[in-house]
Structures are given as structure tokens and as C-alpha cells.
Design an enzyme around this catalytic site. Structure first.
Site, PDB file in Angstrom:
ATOM      1  N   SER A 106       0.860  -1.259  -0.305  1.00  0.00           N
ATOM      2  CA  SER A 106       0.032  -0.280  -0.236  1.00  0.00           C
ATOM      3  C   SER A 106       1.367   1.337   0.552  1.00  0.00           C
ATOM      4  CB  SER A 106      -0.995   0.016   1.351  1.00  0.00           C
ATOM      5  OG  SER A 106      -1.886  -0.952   1.283  1.00  0.00           O
ATOM      6  N   ASP A 130     -16.736   2.068  -1.134  1.00  0.00           N
ATOM      7  CA  ASP A 130     -16.308   1.115  -0.766  1.00  0.00           C
ATOM      8  C   ASP A 130     -17.240  -0.117  -0.494  1.00  0.00           C
ATOM      9  OD1 ASP A 130     -15.274  -1.078   0.429  1.00  0.00           O
ATOM     10  OD2 ASP A 130     -14.898  -0.059   2.292  1.00  0.00           O
TER      11      ASP A 130
END
Length: 373
Positions: A106, A130
Site C-alpha cells: 500500500s 467502498d
């Protein structure tokens, strides 16, 4: 060679008794040059202690100049007994900081965010939902929060997505950008190329694209490849030094400064080691804000929630191999508004970046700022 200098020689004619009759030739010796490093002695010692007994790397640099303040590869070795490490399975003689290549996980979302903003695929107000999971054919691509807790996080903008390291948001950015644009921006930040640091053994890493996959793996590129690339997985490989360099670009306001360890009078001005990248101030500000929220309540870097100095950071938990193993990453800079240090921690196979790498970074920054108060 610089330190060693060059020995001299004297050619003489001698008598049978060994006495010198005359001097035939002389080559004067040359003394070695002095060499000063950019390393901060105390910081280097602290970094070495923090990494003791662990596999990984720890790098700290000055974002304004590219000067390396600390660089440690672990495990270390005793230079007085090198021979006993030659067959050590932990490879202590291998410099992981500049020669080790790893999936960045990430931490790579910094580049994905910059690419999407600069390509005007999103702006600071863009919201992406999301959904927890994205399905493409028989494959599913999930967000870590959904995988671990079965929960979703609603609509997020780029600042919130960086704060929460939301995979769905960045999957969607990768889908919108396409692999060619993402790959070009990654290479713009230095992925896949050596930084040119004044140390031997540097690796260039890898930024994959359809041409590479067809040539090396003999397979076509799929949308799923783009999605996992957007979160720093798949075949992307970066050295800890490259991750530190990527972070320095944000910390320095969009300047790329060549990392170096040797002080030089010739390197007297920043312009000789730094160049400005074409990244807009608004993009840099949004990414900095997102990274700053990573270290605040609700972000992923929970060890920093009570830290007295502002820190902009990014955690990373990078999957590798086939056994659900993960490398732990943390990269960031501090103070967030006027940084004087950029720090990157990689711990091989250690687990989550938030739980393993971030505490190491916190300890090093605590030492750094304790000397400046």
C-alpha cells in the site's frame, strides 16, 4: 581507492654489501583522500539498534538535499569476521536497503493517487464507494477491512482513501487510469530505475506492463493485473531506497533529489542533485493531507496517534509467496508541514505494517526530535 591512496617506489643501485650507490628512479606515494559521509552518527546507531536481530532495512534521508542520514540493512555482520557469514542463510552481507526488491504494497498508493489526480481522473471532491469486494469473472478483489471485519466504509475521497488505505478506492483508480498511465507515472517517480546512489549493488526494481508480461510470462495483460498493481501488489518490485525516494518527492514539494552518502564540495548547491518534477501543488497537498491523516485517529498507523510532532505516513502490508506471508512497511516524513526527515522501514515477513514497521519508525523519529527540542 580514494581512501587507500597509492604507494610509492624507489629504484636504487646497490653494492655487493647492500649499500646504496645511487638512486635511479623515484615515484612519490600519494596519500589517500579524506571522505566524509552525510550520515548522522547518532541516528545511524539508533537505526542499527532498532533493526538488530531482524531482517529488513531502515533508511532516513533529508528531503531537501537527498542526503542519507541513516541506512541500515539487517541482519548485520562483524566486518572483522566476514568469512563466517558467507554461507549464512539470512544473507547478512546482502544490502537489503539498496539491493533488496520487494512488493511495495500500500505504500505504492501514493503513486496511484498522484497519477489519478494529475491525469484528472479524480479531484479532491471525487467520491468512490467502498463496496467491500469487486468481482471480475471468477475473481474477487476485496478491501482489507472487508476481509478482516466484514465491513465497508461508505463513500471516500482520496484523502480518506489514503487515511484508511482503502483497496476498493485504489482498484477503481487503477481501472480508470489503465496500466499504461499507471506504469508511466510509477516510472516518473523512479520505479524500475536505479536512483544512482553512491553505493554498489543497487537494484532497479520492476514496474510491469503488458509488454513486459507478454515478453517474460508469455501471457496477456488482464484487468485484474491492473487492479492489483494499483495497490502495489502483483509483479511490482521496489527497493526500500526507492520507496524512501518516492516519499521524498511528496515531502520536498515535488522535487526529486538523488540520494547520496558522500559529502562533496562539488555538491554545494541543491540544484546539482535535485530536479523539480511536474506535479501540481494541489496534488501534493491532497496526498500530504491523506498521509497526515494516516497517523491520526482513525488512520492505519495507530502507533503515531499520540506522537507529539506531526507525521505524514503510509503503512503497507505487502503479500508475497504462496503462504499468506506479508512484508511490513512504513514510510513517511516529519514534521508534516515542513519536513526535515523522510524515513522508510521494511521488515521482511514481519506481518502488518501498522503493527510492526510503524513502531520502529516512531522510535527513530522520537530519537530524532528529542535532540531538537
Amino acid at each position: 581507492e580514494s581512501l587507500r591512496g597509492r604507494p610509492g617506489s624507489l629504484l636504487v643501485e646497490t653494492g655487493a654489501d647492500g649499500s646504496i650507490i645511487r638512486e635511479i628512479g623515484r615515484d612519490e606515494p600519494q596519500t589517500g583522500e579524506s571522505l566524509a559521509t552525510t550520515l548522522d552518527k547518532g541516528l545511524q546507531q539508533k537505526a542499527d539498534a532498532l533493526l538488530a536481530g531482524r531482517k529488513g532495512a531502515l533508511i532516513a534521508g533529508d528531503p531537501a538535499t537527498g542526503a542519507i542520514l541513516a541506512l541500515v540493512s539487517g541482519p548485520g555482520f562483524d566486518p572483522n569476521s566476514v568469512e563466517k557469514y558467507l554461507n549464512d542463510q539470512n544473507s547478512p552481507l546482502f544490502n537489503r536497503a539498496v539491493g533488496g526488491v520487494y512488493p511495495p504494497g500500500s505504500t505504492f498508493k501514493i503513486i496511484t493517487a498522484a497519477a489519478a489526480l494529475e491525469e484528472r481522473k479524480i479531484d479532491g471532491q471525487t467520491q468512490i464507494e467502498d463496496t467491500g469486494v469487486i468481482k471480475i469473472g471468477d475473481y474477487q478483489y476485496t478491501n482489507w477491512y472487508y476481509t478482516q471485519y466484514g465491513r465497508t466504509e461508505g463513500n471516500l475521497n482520496v484523502v480518506g482513501a489514503l487515511k484508511r488505505s482503502n483497496d476498493i478506492f485504489f482498484y477503481r483508480l487503477g481501472e480508470t487510469l489503465g496500466i499504461r498511465a499507471l506504469s508511466e507515472w510509477a516510472k516518473f517517480f523512479g520505479v524500475g530505475n536505479k536512483t544512482g546512489i553512491d553505493l554498489p549493488g543497487e537494484a532497479g526494481g520492476l514496474m510491469p506492463d503488458p509488454v513486459w508480461k507478454e515478453a517474460v510470462q508469455k501471457e496477456p495483460w488482464y484487468l485484474g493485473d491492473t487492479l492489483i498493481s494499483a495497490i502495489g501488489q502483483g509483479n511490482i518490485l521496489m527497493t526500500p531506497l526507492q520507496v524512501n525516494q518516492m516519499t521524498s518527492v511528496i515531502a520536498s514539494g515535488g522535487r526529486w533529489c538523488r540520494p547520496h552518502l558522500v559529502k562533496s564540495e562539488a555538491r554545494s548547491t541543491k540544484s546539482e542533485t535535485c530536479r523539480r518534477l511536474d506535479i501540481s501543488p494541489s496534488t501534493l497537498a491532497l496526498i500530504t493531507e491523506g498521509m497526515s491523516q494516516v497517523t491520526q485517529a482513525g488512520g492505519t498507523a495507530f502507533p503515531f496517534f499520540d506522537f507529539p510532532v506531526s507525521v505524514a505516513g503510509k503503512t503497507g502490508t505487502a503479500e508475497y509467496g504462496d503462504e499468506d506471508k506479508t512484508h511490513a512497511w512504513f514510510t513517511g516524513f516529519s514534521p508534516a508541514d515542513k519536513p526535515n526527515i523522510v524515513i522508510t522501514v521494511l521488515l521482511e515477513g514481519a506481518g502488518e505494517g501498522s503493527a510492526e514497521a510503524a513502531p520502529v519508525a516512531k522510535e527513530l523519529l522520537s530519537y530524532w526530535f528529542s535532540r531538537q527540542l
